[in-house]
Design an enzyme around this catalytic site. Structure first.
Site, short mmCIF file in Angstrom:
data_model
loop_
_atom_site.label_atom_id
_atom_site.label_comp_id
_atom_site.label_asym_id
_atom_site.label_seq_id
_atom_site.Cartn_x
_atom_site.Cartn_y
_atom_site.Cartn_z
N HIS A 20 7.07 -0.32 -69.71
CA HIS A 20 7.17 -1.00 -68.41
C HIS A 20 8.47 -1.81 -68.36
O HIS A 20 8.70 -2.65 -69.24
CB HIS A 20 5.99 -1.95 -68.20
CG HIS A 20 4.66 -1.26 -68.16
ND1 HIS A 20 4.03 -0.93 -66.98
CD2 HIS A 20 3.86 -0.80 -69.15
CE1 HIS A 20 2.87 -0.33 -67.25
NE2 HIS A 20 2.75 -0.23 -68.56
N GLU B 171 -8.51 1.40 -71.23
CA GLU B 171 -7.93 0.31 -72.03
C GLU B 171 -8.89 -0.89 -71.93
O GLU B 171 -9.45 -1.31 -72.93
CB GLU B 171 -6.54 -0.06 -71.49
CG GLU B 171 -5.86 -1.20 -72.25
CD GLU B 171 -4.61 -1.74 -71.54
OE1 GLU B 171 -4.51 -1.62 -70.29
OE2 GLU B 171 -3.73 -2.30 -72.23
N ASP C 27 5.01 -2.71 -73.58
CA ASP C 27 5.72 -3.92 -73.15
C ASP C 27 6.30 -4.57 -74.40
O ASP C 27 5.80 -5.61 -74.87
CB ASP C 27 4.73 -4.89 -72.48
CG ASP C 27 3.96 -4.21 -71.34
OD1 ASP C 27 4.53 -4.07 -70.25
OD2 ASP C 27 2.80 -3.80 -71.57
N1 ADE Z 1 1.14 -3.34 -67.07
C1 ADE Z 1 1.94 -3.49 -68.12
N2 ADE Z 1 1.27 -3.27 -69.26
C2 ADE Z 1 0.00 -2.97 -68.92
C3 ADE Z 1 -1.16 -2.64 -69.66
N3 ADE Z 1 -1.17 -2.58 -70.99
N4 ADE Z 1 -2.31 -2.44 -68.97
C4 ADE Z 1 -2.31 -2.52 -67.64
N5 ADE Z 1 -1.23 -2.80 -66.90
C5 ADE Z 1 -0.08 -3.04 -67.54
ZN ZN Z 2 1.14 0.26 -69.83
#
Ligand code: ADE
Ligand code: ZN
Length: 350
Positions: free
Chosen positions: A29, A207, A288
């Protein structure tokens, strides 16, 4: 024996050896790749308040997905001008390139920038991509992420804006932010429209959401790739279906320490390890990286050392990222040929 006389394996540590492995990053991201010092500088320049903290490195301190997303949104608001977008894109691609990435498909969250016109954002992002190609030779493509928390109606307007700013570099549409209680099904229509417009599709699922969200992303949204997908392990029938389909899961090991209950990456029951052992197509990605205190190369090292990927598993993951990248088949064939020697040399050294 002097250092010079030693073999390649003895001189280079595992991190350094893995750095030379050609990589394709499929789950990264833009706004999650902002270095804390950059966020501090840009927030100060643009007169935007960040969450209170003493030093930049304290900014990225959270233990849950929603707490992480709150900081993600806050730093996104400090990115305002064209050159801010150029800078964060360039820095993200430099980080990926330093990790051995040769191609990057990255998510953007243009709705998170407090009304900054999409056209201005794309202008800066494209400048950063161009500079990174010139300076590091890394190619890149954009996947706008749809914030599921905003609902499908705003999703339709979002898609309109994306299409209005579209170029050849916008290859897909993603679905991200907090999962439960935002299942994939309500987004069926907007995703179908994106597909008709020629965009590839992916969705964050499994997730923080249940296995049924993974099923919904496959069956209802008809995605080409699944982002994370860990809770697929709770549904053996779905595991089998996903394996038979050969659908790619873009996994991000370090993220699971922050946003899921699976915090021990060395556990034999860690879902990424179970997914790999069950024969699912899994790739290694960084999500990230500064926000989760990692980088793409470190994620490969975690896969090898903690998640017990064999060198052959690592090679299979790299080849899968080539096969599942959203580029033409001719480019995939070219990468497979041109990178084969480097891939085999590194794999043999692991
Ligand atoms: N946006 C950035 N990282 C994310 C993640 N791990 N899960 C959901 N949205 C996100
Ligand atoms: Zn992500």
């Amino acid at each position: 024996m002097g250092r010079i006389a030693k073999g390649y394996n003895e001189i280079m540590n595992m991190y350094q050896r893995l750095q030379a492995l050609p990589k394709v990053e499929l789950h990264l991201h833009l706004e999650g790749a902002i270095y804390p010092e950059t966020a501090f500088e840009l927030a100060h320049k643009n007169d935007v308040a960040l969450p209170p903290c003493k030093a930049p490195e304290d900014l990225y301190d959270y233990e849950t997905l929603d707490a992480f997303l709150a900081v993600y949104s806050a730093i996104s608001r400090s990115i305002v001008e064209v050159d801010d977008f150029r800078r964060i894109t360039y820095e993200m691609l430099k980080g990926a390139s330093d990790s051995g990435a040769r191609h990057v498909e990255f998510f953007i969250s243009p709705h998170a920038h407090d009304g900054v016109p999409f056209a201005r954002q794309f202008q800066g992002i494209r400048a950063g991509m161009k500079d990174a190609l010139t300076d590091f030779g890394v190619t890149s493509l954009i996947i706008p992420g749809m914030n599921r928390e905003l609902g499908p109606e705003r999703g339709e307007a979002y898609l309109d804006e994306i299409l209005a700013n579209r170029g050849d570099d916008v290859v897909g549409l993603g679905l991200d932010y907090y999962e439960a209680p935002y299942p994939p099904e309500p987004f069926a229509q907007v995703f179908a429209r994106a597909r008709k417009e020629g965009l590839k599709l992916s969705a964050h699922c499994g997730e923080a959401g249940p296995a049924s969200y993974v099923r919904g992303s496959i069956e209802t949204l008809k995605v080409d790739r699944l982002d994370h997908g860990y809770n697929v392990v709770d549904d053996p029938e779905l595991m089998k279906q996903a394996r038979d389909l050969g659908i790619m899961f873009t996994c991000c090991p370090s993220t699971t320490k922050y946003t899921t209950p699976h915090r021990d990456l060395t556990s034999p029951t860690h879902p990424i390890r179970r997914m790999k052992e069950a024969g699912l197509v899994v790739s290694i990605n960084s999500d990230d990286p500064p926000m989760f205190k990692t980088d793409l190369n470190a994620e490969y090292q975690i896969a090898l050392e903690d998640l017990k990927f064999s060198p052959e598993d690592i090679k299979a993951s790299v080849l899968a990222t080539i096969d599942h990248a959203w580029v033409d088949d001719a480019i995939k064939r070219q990468w497979r040929t041109e990178w084969a020697e480097d891939i085999d040399r590194v794999i043999a050294s692991l």
